[in-house]
Design a protein around this motif. Structure first.
Motif, short mmCIF file in Angstrom:
data_model
loop_
_atom_site.label_atom_id
_atom_site.label_comp_id
_atom_site.label_asym_id
_atom_site.label_seq_id
_atom_site.Cartn_x
_atom_site.Cartn_y
_atom_site.Cartn_z
N VAL A 1 0.84 -1.20 0.00
CA VAL A 1 0.00 0.00 0.00
C VAL A 1 0.88 1.25 0.00
N GLY A 2 1.89 1.28 0.85
CA GLY A 2 2.79 2.42 0.89
C GLY A 2 3.49 2.63 -0.44
N TRP B 1 0.57 13.98 3.05
CA TRP B 1 -0.83 13.57 2.89
C TRP B 1 -1.05 12.19 3.50
N TYR B 2 -0.09 11.32 3.28
CA TYR B 2 -0.21 9.95 3.77
C TYR B 2 -0.21 9.94 5.30
N ILE B 3 0.71 10.69 5.91
CA ILE B 3 0.76 10.76 7.36
C ILE B 3 -0.51 11.44 7.89
N LEU C 1 5.84 1.57 8.33
CA LEU C 1 6.01 0.70 7.16
C LEU C 1 5.83 1.50 5.87
N ALA C 2 4.82 2.34 5.84
CA ALA C 2 4.56 3.15 4.65
C ALA C 2 5.72 4.10 4.39
N TYR D 1 8.48 4.88 1.11
CA TYR D 1 8.81 6.19 0.55
C TYR D 1 10.33 6.42 0.59
N ILE D 2 10.95 6.04 1.69
CA ILE D 2 12.39 6.26 1.84
C ILE D 2 13.16 5.38 0.86
#
Length: 179
Positions: free
Chosen positions: A70-71, A83-85, A126-127, A131-132
Motif C-alpha cells: 500500500v505504501g 498527505w499519507y501521514i 512501514l509506509a 517512501y524512503i
C-alpha cells in the motif's frame, strides 16, 4: 483490538465516509483521487477492509507485506508523504471518536486507544519505509518524520501515565475517606 471488532463493524461505514469527505476537501488530493473512474469507490472498499483488519490483531508477514504494498502504491501514484501521514492521523482521530462515542470517556479506554496508536504508528512506519527506500523521501525528511512519530508516542505515554496517576490518587482518596 479483538474487543473493538463489534464497534469497528458498526462504525466502519461512517468512519470511511468521514475519511473520504475530509480528503476530498483538498483540491490536489481530490484531483489525484478522481483521476481514474471508480478509484474512490475501490479505495473506499479497501479502506473499509483495512479498518476492519486492524481489529483482527493479526500482524504477521502477510500483514506487513500488504502494508508495504500500500505504501509503495501511494508513493508510485505521487501521494505526498505529508498527505499519507495526515491520512493516518485522520483515521486515528475518527477511530478514537467512534470509540469514545460508543464507550464514553475514561481511563478504561486507554488500552484500546494505545493499541490503535501502536498499530497506526506501525503502519505509518512501514509506509514511510517504502517512501524512503523508493527515493521519494530524503533521509533528512525521514528523520524529521521519525522524530515527530516519537514525540507523538511520548505524548500518548505521558497522557496514559497521567490518567493512571489520577486513578491511583482517586482510589487513595476514596480509601482515606472510607477510613
Amino acid at each position: 483490538l479483538h474487543d473493538l471488532r463489534p464497534l469497528a463493524r458498526a462504525s466502519v461505514d461512517d468512519v470511511v465516509q468521514r475519511f473520504y469527505d475530509h480528503l476530498l476537501r483538498f483540491p490536489d488530493l481530490r484531483e489525484l483521487l478522481e483521476r481514474e473512474p471508480e478509484r474512490i469507490t475501490r479505495l473506499r472498499t479497501l479502506q473499509r477492509e483495512y479498518f476492519l483488519s486492524i481489529t483482527d490483531g493479526t500482524f504477521d508477514d502477510a500483514y506487513v507485506e500488504s502494508r508495504l504494498r500500500v505504501g509503495n502504491t501511494h508513493q508510485n501514484v505521487g501521494l505526498e508523504p505529508s498527505w499519507y501521514i495526515g491520512a493516518f492521523a485522520l483515521y486515528l482521530r475518527l477511530a478514537i471518536r467512534a470509540l469514545v462515542a460508543d464507550r464514553g470517556e475514561g481511563a478504561g479506554l486507554l488500552p484500546a486507544i494505545e493499541a490503535l496508536v501502536k498499530t497506526i504508528t506501525f503502519d505509518m512506519a512501514l509506509a514511510m519505509r517504502t517512501y524512503i527506500y523508493g527515493g521519494f523521501v530524503t533521509r533528512d525528511i525521514a528523520d524529521q518524520l521519525g522524530r515527530a512519530a516519537n514525540l507523538a508516542e511520548e505524548a500518548l505515554q505521558a497522557r496514559a501515565d497521567t490518567e493512571r496517576l489520577k486513578d491511583e490518587r482517586a482510589a487513595m482518596v476514596v480509601h482515606d475517606l472510607k477510613n
